[in-house]
Design a protein around this motif. Sequence first.
Motif, PDB file in Angstrom:
ATOM      1  N   VAL A  75      64.473  21.044  34.159  1.00 12.41           N
ATOM      2  CA  VAL A  75      65.434  21.974  34.774  1.00 12.41           C
ATOM      3  C   VAL A  75      65.203  23.395  34.270  1.00 12.41           C
ATOM      4  O   VAL A  75      65.204  24.366  35.048  1.00 12.41           O
ATOM      5  N   GLY A  76      64.991  23.543  32.963  1.00 11.76           N
ATOM      6  CA  GLY A  76      64.808  24.871  32.390  1.00 11.76           C
ATOM      7  C   GLY A  76      63.570  25.575  32.913  1.00 11.76           C
ATOM      8  O   GLY A  76      63.616  26.759  33.305  1.00 11.76           O
ATOM      9  N   PHE A  77      62.442  24.866  32.952  1.00 12.30           N
ATOM     10  CA  PHE A  77      61.209  25.517  33.394  1.00 12.30           C
ATOM     11  C   PHE A  77      61.194  25.729  34.904  1.00 12.30           C
ATOM     12  O   PHE A  77      60.556  26.676  35.382  1.00 12.30           O
ATOM     13  N   VAL A  78      61.861  24.863  35.654  1.00 14.30           N
ATOM     14  CA  VAL A  78      62.016  25.129  37.084  1.00 14.30           C
ATOM     15  C   VAL A  78      62.849  26.390  37.291  1.00 14.30           C
ATOM     16  O   VAL A  78      62.588  27.194  38.195  1.00 14.30           O
ATOM     17  N   LEU A  79      63.850  26.599  36.443  1.00 12.59           N
ATOM     18  CA  LEU A  79      64.659  27.819  36.526  1.00 12.59           C
ATOM     19  C   LEU A  79      63.809  29.053  36.214  1.00 12.59           C
ATOM     20  O   LEU A  79      63.938  30.098  36.891  1.00 12.59           O
ATOM     21  N   ILE A  80      62.943  28.954  35.209  1.00 12.20           N
ATOM     22  CA  ILE A  80      62.030  30.069  34.908  1.00 12.20           C
ATOM     23  C   ILE A  80      61.155  30.371  36.116  1.00 12.20           C
ATOM     24  O   ILE A  80      60.942  31.536  36.483  1.00 12.20           O
ATOM     25  N   GLU A 252      67.101  38.043  33.912  1.00 18.48           N
ATOM     26  CA  GLU A 252      66.117  36.992  34.195  1.00 18.48           C
ATOM     27  C   GLU A 252      65.122  36.824  33.054  1.00 18.48           C
ATOM     28  O   GLU A 252      64.815  35.691  32.635  1.00 18.48           O
ATOM     29  N   ALA A 253      64.632  37.939  32.510  1.00 17.13           N
ATOM     30  CA  ALA A 253      63.695  37.848  31.388  1.00 17.13           C
ATOM     31  C   ALA A 253      64.389  37.323  30.139  1.00 17.13           C
ATOM     32  O   ALA A 253      63.832  36.488  29.411  1.00 17.13           O
ATOM     33  N   GLY A 254      65.614  37.776  29.883  1.00 14.53           N
ATOM     34  CA  GLY A 254      66.348  37.287  28.719  1.00 14.53           C
ATOM     35  C   GLY A 254      66.667  35.811  28.819  1.00 14.53           C
ATOM     36  O   GLY A 254      66.574  35.064  27.831  1.00 14.53           O
ATOM     37  N   LEU A 255      67.037  35.341  30.008  1.00 13.28           N
ATOM     38  CA  LEU A 255      67.309  33.919  30.201  1.00 13.28           C
ATOM     39  C   LEU A 255      66.049  33.082  29.987  1.00 13.28           C
ATOM     40  O   LEU A 255      66.113  31.987  29.414  1.00 13.28           O
ATOM     41  N   SER A 256      64.905  33.598  30.393  1.00 15.44           N
ATOM     42  CA  SER A 256      63.643  32.884  30.174  1.00 15.44           C
ATOM     43  C   SER A 256      63.322  32.778  28.686  1.00 15.44           C
ATOM     44  O   SER A 256      62.839  31.740  28.224  1.00 15.44           O
ATOM     45  N   VAL A 257      63.609  33.844  27.937  1.00  7.90           N
ATOM     46  CA  VAL A 257      63.420  33.790  26.485  1.00  7.90           C
ATOM     47  C   VAL A 257      64.315  32.727  25.860  1.00  7.90           C
ATOM     48  O   VAL A 257      63.893  31.958  24.984  1.00  7.90           O
ATOM     49  N   VAL A 258      65.558  32.640  26.317  1.00  8.92           N
ATOM     50  CA  VAL A 258      66.488  31.645  25.788  1.00  8.92           C
ATOM     51  C   VAL A 258      65.989  30.228  26.073  1.00  8.92           C
ATOM     52  O   VAL A 258      66.038  29.340  25.204  1.00  8.92           O
TER      53      VAL A 258
END
Length: 319
Positions: A75-80, A252-258
Amino acid sequence: MDGFRIPIGEWAEAGVAWIRDTLGWLLSGVSAVVGWFVDTLANGLLSLPIVAVIVIFAALAWLLRSWRFAIGTIVGFVLILGVGQWVNSMQTLALVLVAALIAVVIAVPLGIAAARNDTFSAILRPVLDLMQSMPAFVYLIPAIVFFSIGVVPGVVATVIFALPPGVRLTELGIRGVDSETVEAGHAFGATPAQILRGVQLPLAMPSIMAGVNQLIMLALSMAVIAGIAGADGLGKEIVQAMSTVDIAKGVEAGLSVVILAVYLDRLTGALGALKTQRGSLLGAIARRRGPQDARSTAAAAPAPAEQDAPVAERTPARV
């Protein structure tokens, strides 16, 4: 007192200039090697099909932690991927992994040496304090002077910033090994190297892995700093979002870092205690091998001696 001044800054500048002029060939070699490793890893991750990369990450999550974490990884990487930060995330992941590997290679031997020598530990401790308390932006100044703009100064600054917890927790783990266990190894004639490999490192592994975990988290927290130094990835996206006040890109970039931080944190945290991860494949295998090894040991044990048999069975019948 108006004229009193200690020119520490000028001394540091002179030292940096001397290193740059004298060891320029070494700095160029380090820059080429580090840049090659980061670029190769990033290109390797980006050359694979995205679905294959997500499946590999999910398989690692299930192997080391649990199937629930594997689903969360997907789920996380699909979101990225959905927010358009896949390329930047892989570039940041490559930078973090290379910097963490370099930091581990440096931190573990330093921690072992500090645990075995009190004098070296006393000398190293204030150096680590300075490295942890110095603002991270300060590391960029000599790194950019030595290695110019790009990914290499970001890696160097990340290594320096992330190194101290790895050294401290490695030393703590080695010193925390029971002294009686070490003395038993000496009593059986083991060399110091054998005791280190066979006794101290295995028993100190949870503490060492905790240091590796903290090291990776600090390395990922330096993504923005690396972006300021010109390294491609999420840090560069965040820096651009800050300069243009682009809230959407920053979120979007900050969420990807998280997401990357949570994944790496849970994954490396599971490495220190695989047997306690009840949902992981490796933990299940380790728990199954335990009873099997115990049964094998019991089956291989010699039969009771004759003197342990009942007296009535040992005494011959009288005719």
